[in-house]
Motif scaffolding. Structure first.
Motif, short mmCIF file in Angstrom:
data_model
loop_
_atom_site.label_atom_id
_atom_site.label_comp_id
_atom_site.label_asym_id
_atom_site.label_seq_id
_atom_site.Cartn_x
_atom_site.Cartn_y
_atom_site.Cartn_z
N LEU A 1 10.64 4.84 -13.49
CA LEU A 1 11.57 5.77 -12.83
C LEU A 1 12.35 6.58 -13.85
CD1 LEU A 1 12.71 6.79 -10.17
CD2 LEU A 1 14.36 4.91 -10.22
N ILE A 2 12.77 5.93 -14.93
CA ILE A 2 13.49 6.63 -15.99
C ILE A 2 12.61 7.69 -16.62
CG2 ILE A 2 14.47 6.35 -18.31
CD1 ILE A 2 15.51 3.61 -17.37
N PHE A 3 11.30 7.39 -16.76
CA PHE A 3 10.37 8.38 -17.31
C PHE A 3 10.36 9.65 -16.46
CE2 PHE A 3 6.09 10.25 -17.21
CZ PHE A 3 5.97 10.63 -18.54
N ILE A 4 10.35 9.47 -15.13
CA ILE A 4 10.38 10.63 -14.23
C ILE A 4 11.66 11.43 -14.43
CG2 ILE A 4 10.46 11.34 -11.80
CD1 ILE A 4 8.70 8.93 -11.16
N LEU A 5 12.78 10.72 -14.54
CA LEU A 5 14.06 11.40 -14.72
C LEU A 5 14.11 12.15 -16.05
CD1 LEU A 5 16.47 8.62 -13.40
CD2 LEU A 5 15.66 10.66 -12.20
N VAL A 6 13.50 11.57 -17.08
CA VAL A 6 13.46 12.24 -18.39
C VAL A 6 12.65 13.53 -18.31
CG1 VAL A 6 12.59 12.07 -20.75
CG2 VAL A 6 13.84 10.16 -19.74
N VAL A 7 11.51 13.46 -17.62
CA VAL A 7 10.67 14.65 -17.46
C VAL A 7 11.44 15.76 -16.78
CG1 VAL A 7 8.64 15.59 -16.29
CG2 VAL A 7 8.48 13.39 -17.48
N PHE A 8 12.17 15.42 -15.72
CA PHE A 8 12.90 16.44 -14.98
C PHE A 8 14.23 16.80 -15.64
CE2 PHE A 8 9.89 15.46 -11.66
CZ PHE A 8 9.72 16.69 -11.04
N GLY A 9 14.52 16.15 -16.76
CA GLY A 9 15.67 16.58 -17.54
C GLY A 9 15.39 17.86 -18.29
N HIS A 10 14.10 18.23 -18.35
CA HIS A 10 13.70 19.45 -19.08
C HIS A 10 13.18 20.53 -18.15
CE1 HIS A 10 14.07 17.30 -22.92
NE2 HIS A 10 13.50 16.29 -22.32
N THR A 11 13.02 20.22 -16.85
CA THR A 11 12.53 21.21 -15.90
C THR A 11 13.06 20.87 -14.52
OG1 THR A 11 10.54 22.25 -14.97
CG2 THR A 11 10.42 19.89 -15.44
N THR A 12 13.13 21.84 -13.65
CA THR A 12 13.63 21.61 -12.29
C THR A 12 12.51 21.38 -11.30
OG1 THR A 12 13.68 24.01 -11.91
CG2 THR A 12 15.72 22.95 -12.69
N LEU A 13 11.32 21.93 -11.59
CA LEU A 13 10.17 21.78 -10.71
C LEU A 13 8.94 21.45 -11.52
CD1 LEU A 13 10.59 24.82 -8.27
CD2 LEU A 13 11.05 22.42 -7.75
N LEU A 14 8.03 20.68 -10.92
CA LEU A 14 6.76 20.35 -11.55
C LEU A 14 5.66 20.86 -10.63
CD1 LEU A 14 5.48 18.89 -13.98
CD2 LEU A 14 5.40 16.81 -12.59
N ASN A 15 5.19 22.09 -10.95
CA ASN A 15 4.19 22.77 -10.13
C ASN A 15 4.61 22.83 -8.66
OD1 ASN A 15 1.79 24.21 -9.90
ND2 ASN A 15 0.60 22.40 -9.39
N GLY A 16 5.88 23.13 -8.44
CA GLY A 16 6.39 23.27 -7.08
C GLY A 16 6.96 22.01 -6.46
N TRP A 17 6.88 20.89 -7.17
CA TRP A 17 7.41 19.62 -6.68
C TRP A 17 8.76 19.34 -7.34
CZ3 TRP A 17 4.60 16.63 -3.11
CH2 TRP A 17 3.28 17.03 -2.90
#
Length: 261
Positions: free
Chosen positions: A40-56
């Motif tokens: 779960l922390i990995f997901i949060l880290v990824v979205f710490g650098h972007t707001t959307l992931l291909n629209g998700w």
């Protein structure tokens, strides 16, 4: 009735054994929670650098991860056969299994079950409730029933794939490392498949359909109508792969000649 009776007898014996070592049980549950927290922390880290992931959005990805934890917990509880080849074929324990008047696969499932893994269902539901509240999702009265059906379908997908892999041991009695690799590939199913290229998307949908464990069924509850067709295919794909794996297993058992041969 015989199989149902055996199932509950094994559960009773398992609980007696596990409760003799309560500290170990607590440590295992805590380890599982820690592992889930890291993902779960990995997901949060990824979205710490972007707001959307291909629209998700971040909350949608978290919801998918939460859903993924539920069928994965069911699979981990009753289909813990990752070391089947080494333990039952190479070391010869499958000979013992065949001396008993019960289907070999059912017996191995009972021997290898880990009921504490069911705690992952609680974690998954908690994650979905959090993400769903952030997204403002509304559930219909029948959605809990659909959730159960889709979760069981996802668990059968996992079970079908790994039973099929375990069945390879009947034809090749050498130690293989394919199980850990397949566990890693399975992790791709907890992310939206449209973030991958077409080849990987095809593999995760029809060859190794891990997408039916996480993103496809979760898309129904997220209101992603473009994925609804795949979502409702989840139980169909799960049953199909599970039946195919049992057929492959039975064929392998007929070929088996014993550890001393």
């Amino acid at each position: 009735m015989f199989y149902i009776n055996m199932f509950f007898r094994y559960i009773a014996q398992y609980m007696k054994t596990r409760l003799q070592y309560r500290a170990d049980l607590i440590v295992e549950i805590f380890s599982d929670l820690l592992f889930q927290a890291v993902n779960l922390i990995f997901i949060l880290v990824v979205f710490g650098h972007t707001t959307l992931l291909n629209g998700w959005s971040r909350e949608e990805i978290i919801f998918i991860y939460g859903f993924f934890l539920v069928p994965f917990a069911i699979f981990s509880t009753f289909f813990n056969i990752w070391d089947f080849n080494e333990r039952y074929i190479v070391k010869g324990e499958f000979d013992r299994i065949l001396t008993r008047p019960i289907h070999s696969l059912f017996q191995i499932i009972l021997e290898r079950m880990e009921l504490e893994s069911l705690f992952g269902i609680v974690t998954g539901i908690a994650v979905m409730i959090y993400a769903g509240s952030e997204l403002g999702l509304d559930l219909a009265w029948y959605d809990p029933l659909i959730f159960i059906v889709l979760s069981l379908g996802g668990a059968l997908v996992y079970a079908g794939i790994f039973i099929s892999l375990a069945s390879i041991g009947f034809w090749s009695d050498a130690r293989t490392s394919i199980m850990p690799m397949m566990y890693n590939i399975g992790n791709y199913g907890r992310y939206p498949v449209d973030i991958y290229n077409r080849a990987i998307r095809f593999v995760l949908t029809w060859i190794l359909p891990f997408a039916f464990v996480g993103v496809y069924p979760a898309a129904y509850f997220l209101g992603r109508s473009e994925w609804f067709g795949y979502a409702f295919l989840t139980p169909v794909v799960g049953v199909a792969f599970f039946v195919l794996s049992v057929v492959l297993w039975n064929a392998g058992v007929k070929r088996y000649r014993g550890a001393g041969n």
